[in-house]
Design a protein around this motif. Structure first.
Motif, short mmCIF file in Angstrom:
data_model
loop_
_atom_site.label_atom_id
_atom_site.label_comp_id
_atom_site.label_asym_id
_atom_site.label_seq_id
_atom_site.Cartn_x
_atom_site.Cartn_y
_atom_site.Cartn_z
N SER A 15 0.83 -1.22 0.00
CA SER A 15 0.00 0.00 0.00
C SER A 15 0.86 1.26 0.00
O SER A 15 0.48 2.27 -0.61
N VAL A 16 2.01 1.23 0.64
CA VAL A 16 2.91 2.39 0.63
C VAL A 16 3.43 2.64 -0.77
O VAL A 16 3.46 3.78 -1.25
N TRP A 17 3.81 1.58 -1.45
CA TRP A 17 4.32 1.72 -2.83
C TRP A 17 3.22 2.16 -3.78
O TRP A 17 3.45 3.02 -4.63
N VAL A 18 2.03 1.61 -3.64
CA VAL A 18 0.92 2.02 -4.51
C VAL A 18 0.60 3.49 -4.27
O VAL A 18 0.45 4.26 -5.22
N SER A 19 0.55 3.91 -3.02
CA SER A 19 0.30 5.32 -2.71
C SER A 19 1.38 6.21 -3.30
O SER A 19 1.10 7.32 -3.75
N ARG A 20 2.60 5.74 -3.30
CA ARG A 20 3.70 6.53 -3.85
C ARG A 20 3.51 6.77 -5.34
O ARG A 20 3.80 7.83 -5.86
N PHE A 21 2.98 5.79 -6.07
CA PHE A 21 2.84 5.90 -7.51
C PHE A 21 1.50 6.48 -7.97
O PHE A 21 1.39 6.96 -9.08
N VAL A 22 0.47 6.43 -7.13
CA VAL A 22 -0.85 6.96 -7.50
C VAL A 22 -0.96 8.38 -6.94
O VAL A 22 -1.20 8.58 -5.75
N VAL A 23 -0.79 9.35 -7.81
CA VAL A 23 -0.68 10.75 -7.40
C VAL A 23 -1.92 11.26 -6.67
O VAL A 23 -1.80 12.05 -5.73
N ASN A 24 -3.10 10.80 -7.02
CA ASN A 24 -4.31 11.29 -6.35
C ASN A 24 -4.69 10.47 -5.12
O ASN A 24 -5.74 10.68 -4.53
N ASP A 25 -3.83 9.54 -4.70
CA ASP A 25 -4.07 8.78 -3.48
C ASP A 25 -3.92 9.70 -2.27
O ASP A 25 -3.04 10.56 -2.23
N VAL A 26 -4.78 9.52 -1.29
CA VAL A 26 -4.77 10.38 -0.10
C VAL A 26 -3.44 10.32 0.65
O VAL A 26 -3.05 11.28 1.31
N HIS A 27 -2.71 9.23 0.53
CA HIS A 27 -1.44 9.07 1.23
C HIS A 27 -0.22 9.26 0.33
O HIS A 27 0.90 8.96 0.74
N HIS A 28 -0.44 9.76 -0.88
CA HIS A 28 0.66 9.89 -1.84
C HIS A 28 1.83 10.71 -1.29
O HIS A 28 2.97 10.26 -1.33
N GLU A 29 1.57 11.90 -0.81
CA GLU A 29 2.65 12.78 -0.34
C GLU A 29 3.45 12.16 0.79
O GLU A 29 4.68 12.20 0.78
N SER A 30 2.76 11.61 1.78
CA SER A 30 3.49 11.03 2.92
C SER A 30 4.27 9.79 2.49
O SER A 30 5.41 9.59 2.94
#
Length: 69
Positions: free
Chosen positions: A3-18
Motif C-alpha cells: 500500500s505504501v508503494w501504490v500510494s507513492r505511484f498513485v498521485v491522487n491517493d490520499v497518502h501519496h505525499e506522505s
C-alpha cells in the motif's frame, strides 16, 4: 507493505505525499528497504485495482528498486 508503494505511484491517493516523502527520505539516507518476495505482484494487483489501468501498474512495478538477494 504494497500500500505504501501504490500510494507513492498513485498521485491522487490520499497518502501519496506522505508515502513519497517517506520512501524518498529512506532511500536518500542510504537505508535499506526490506520487502517480501511478493511485493511486485502485490503492487501490480493493487495498482491495477486502484487505477483500473493495468499499464500504470506495470509502470509502477518497473520503477520498484531492484531486489538484491
Amino acid at each position: 507493505d504494497a500500500s505504501v508503494w501504490v500510494s507513492r505511484f498513485v498521485v491522487n491517493d490520499v497518502h501519496h505525499e506522505s508515502s513519497y516523502r517517506w520512501l524518498a527520505g529512506t532511500v536518500n539516507c542510504g537505508e535499506s528497504i526490506v520487502a517480501p518476495a511478493l511485493l511486485r505482484a502485490e503492487v501490480a494487483g493493487a495498482g491495477s485495482r486502484r487505477t483500473r489501468r493495468s499499464e500504470l501498474a506495470e509502470q509502477a512495478v518497473a520503477k520498484l528498486p531492484a531486489c538484491n538477494d
